[in-house]
Scaffold this motif. Structure first.
Motif, PDB file in Angstrom:
ATOM      1  N   TRP A 182      44.366  45.334  38.446  1.00 44.78           N
ATOM      2  CA  TRP A 182      45.588  45.328  39.242  1.00 44.78           C
ATOM      3  C   TRP A 182      46.318  46.639  39.001  1.00 44.78           C
TER       4      TRP A 182
ATOM      5  N   ARG B  91      44.672  40.575  37.548  1.00 45.84           N
ATOM      6  CA  ARG B  91      45.147  39.395  38.281  1.00 45.84           C
ATOM      7  C   ARG B  91      43.981  38.441  38.520  1.00 45.84           C
TER       8      ARG B  91
ATOM      9  N   THR C 163      48.836  36.709  36.073  1.00 49.34           N
ATOM     10  CA  THR C 163      48.701  38.138  35.807  1.00 49.34           C
ATOM     11  C   THR C 163      48.460  38.321  34.311  1.00 49.34           C
TER      12      THR C 163
END
Length: 205
Positions: free
Chosen positions: A100, A118, A123
């Motif tokens: 990410w 992610r 996350t």
């Protein structure tokens, strides 16, 4: 005899109700006290030398009441941070996590390797760096320099920090505020001139 049968049936019914209620209650309490995210981290295919002395911390609510749940894990590795970061990144990729690339990853420059990931509604921040070997000064006096001993080998290796959050609670997933002046609209308070009446409008002749 009838009273004994009724008493026996009542006892059997009570025992059945207790067993039927205790089993779901046990598994329910077990699910509430155990976070499946840590099971996912435990399942990462990393070598044993990269997963020593694991320490887990949890804060917040699983249902995001006031604060969403934050999972933090600290692990010690026997090898340098570059090799350790490589095996963790490969393991995350095999487990379905995707890199990410987002601003504020990290919030400020840090040493070592800091990457963001992610997967589904989560996350993950992965930070791998050299361990902190020298303790901070105590009482304002500098810590004495230790003599080179075999114990200094404990300072080798690296330190791994993993932070997992719900994506809805991660401020980096939403739109970032912009300071573009074109988005502020018109000024509701125009500049006033010296003439309170302004320019007179000519009447048609």
């Amino acid at each position: 005899m009838r009273e004994r049968r009724r008493l026996r049936m009542a006892i059997l019914a009570l025992v059945s109700l207790v067993l039927l209620g205790a089993v779901p209650l046990y598994f329910g309490l077990r699910a509430l006290s155990h976070d499946p995210v840590f099971d996912t981290l435990d399942a990462l295919a990393v070598p044993s030398w990269a997963a020593n002395d694991t320490v887990d911390n949890v804060s917040g609510s699983r249902w995001c009441l006031q604060d969403c749940r934050l999972r933090e894990r600290t692990v010690e590795s026997e090898k340098a941070w570059k090799e350790t970061a490589e095996v963790y990144q490969q393991a995350l990729g095999r487990d379905g996590w995707r890199r990410w690339k987002v601003d504020r990853c990290p919030e400020q420059p840090v040493k070592g390797s800091y990457t963001c990931w992610r997967r589904d509604e989560l996350t993950l921040d992965l930070w791998v760096r050299d361990p902190t070997c020298v303790p901070p000064p105590v009482g304002g006096e500098p810590a004495p320099t230790p003599a080179p001993t075999p114990a200094a080998e404990k300072c080798a290796g690296s330190l791994v920090s993993v932070k997992v959050r719900n994506a809805i609670d991660d401020e980096r997933t939403g739109p970032q505020p912009s300071t573009d002046p074109s988005l502020t609209g018109e000024d509701p308070y125009p500049t006033l001139t010296d003439d309170p009446l302004g320019e007179l409008t000519r009447s048609p002749s």
